[in-house]
Design a protein around this motif. Sequence first.
Motif, mmCIF file in Angstrom:
data_model
loop_
_atom_site.group_PDB
_atom_site.id
_atom_site.type_symbol
_atom_site.label_atom_id
_atom_site.label_comp_id
_atom_site.label_asym_id
_atom_site.label_seq_id
_atom_site.Cartn_x
_atom_site.Cartn_y
_atom_site.Cartn_z
ATOM 1 N N THR A 174 0.839 -1.198 0.000
ATOM 2 C CA THR A 174 0.000 0.000 0.000
ATOM 3 C C THR A 174 0.877 1.252 0.000
ATOM 4 O O THR A 174 2.074 1.194 0.298
ATOM 5 C CB THR A 174 -0.915 0.053 1.233
ATOM 6 O OG1 THR A 174 -0.131 0.345 2.403
ATOM 7 C CG2 THR A 174 -1.641 -1.281 1.422
ATOM 8 N N HIS A 176 0.888 3.482 2.080
ATOM 9 C CA HIS A 176 1.289 3.856 3.445
ATOM 10 C C HIS A 176 2.646 3.272 3.815
ATOM 11 O O HIS A 176 3.298 3.741 4.755
ATOM 12 C CB HIS A 176 0.236 3.384 4.447
ATOM 13 C CG HIS A 176 -1.113 4.018 4.250
ATOM 14 N ND1 HIS A 176 -1.351 5.356 4.493
ATOM 15 C CD2 HIS A 176 -2.281 3.502 3.815
ATOM 16 C CE1 HIS A 176 -2.614 5.639 4.230
ATOM 17 N NE2 HIS A 176 -3.199 4.523 3.809
ATOM 18 N N GLN A 182 7.284 5.483 -1.577
ATOM 19 C CA GLN A 182 6.111 4.615 -1.631
ATOM 20 C C GLN A 182 5.981 3.969 -2.999
ATOM 21 O O GLN A 182 6.557 4.442 -3.985
ATOM 22 C CB GLN A 182 4.833 5.399 -1.304
ATOM 23 C CG GLN A 182 4.471 6.450 -2.329
ATOM 24 C CD GLN A 182 3.192 7.200 -2.004
ATOM 25 O OE1 GLN A 182 2.618 7.845 -2.880
ATOM 26 N NE2 GLN A 182 2.733 7.161 -0.761
ATOM 27 N N LYS A 214 7.509 10.481 -0.976
ATOM 28 C CA LYS A 214 6.448 10.987 -0.113
ATOM 29 C C LYS A 214 6.641 12.474 0.152
ATOM 30 O O LYS A 214 7.756 12.993 0.122
ATOM 31 C CB LYS A 214 6.427 10.200 1.201
ATOM 32 C CG LYS A 214 5.972 8.753 1.042
ATOM 33 C CD LYS A 214 5.719 8.110 2.382
ATOM 34 C CE LYS A 214 5.027 6.761 2.234
ATOM 35 N NZ LYS A 214 4.674 6.166 3.544
#
Length: 236
Positions: A174, A176, A182, A214
């Motif tokens: 994901t 996150h 990411q 990010k």
Amino acid sequence: MKGLIGLDEVIVQLKQLFDKASALAGLSFAELANHVGMTVPNDLRRNKGWVGQLLESALGASAGSQALQDFPELGVELKTIPLDANGKPLETTFVCTTPLIDVHQLTWETSNVRNKLQCVLWIPIDGRRDVPLAERCIGTAFLWQPSVQQEAQLRADWQEHMDKIALGEVESITAHQGEVLQLRPKAANSRVLTEAIGANGEIIQTLPRGFYLKTQFTSQIIRETFGLPDPATTYD
């Protein structure tokens, strides 16, 4: 290609590129578009890559969509970064697409992520949605290379994501996950599929994936470059 020209020539060309990028500061998108013969769209909803194309055209980037830096002869990647009125990045920064098969032999040292981020010409741009696109301005360009700590963070995240891909866990990754880097789908629509490793080692069809920086990472770069205060800092 860097090996085809001498170090002195690389330094001269790098300075020329930086001076050219610096000279764009303060120009509106409309002014620069008029200079290079491009038309400003009404908005970026259907023209997401337009600002990058505008600056690539203005600066003479040569790589296009190839898996190279935008200025391969100099080893420099061009990245725009939309900021709000307080100098905060408004979105994550795309780095490159991700290989999803034949990944076992890949290393950080030879990865395209490291290749793309070894030297970046950042160009901040006005990203405020309430300002018409044509009136938004270009900010002050700067050259950046990751510090030892930043490269260690990037490497750790890259390795974690690639390990999961190799183990057939790509579908479980994901946005996150990752401290600074990411992995998330990168496709025009859900019908665009590519091959990947499945949970049992079989080949499956899945959405292409891309690596993104990010916003907390790029925000740190902006703060350190321009001496901006940390928004987490409180004052009496």
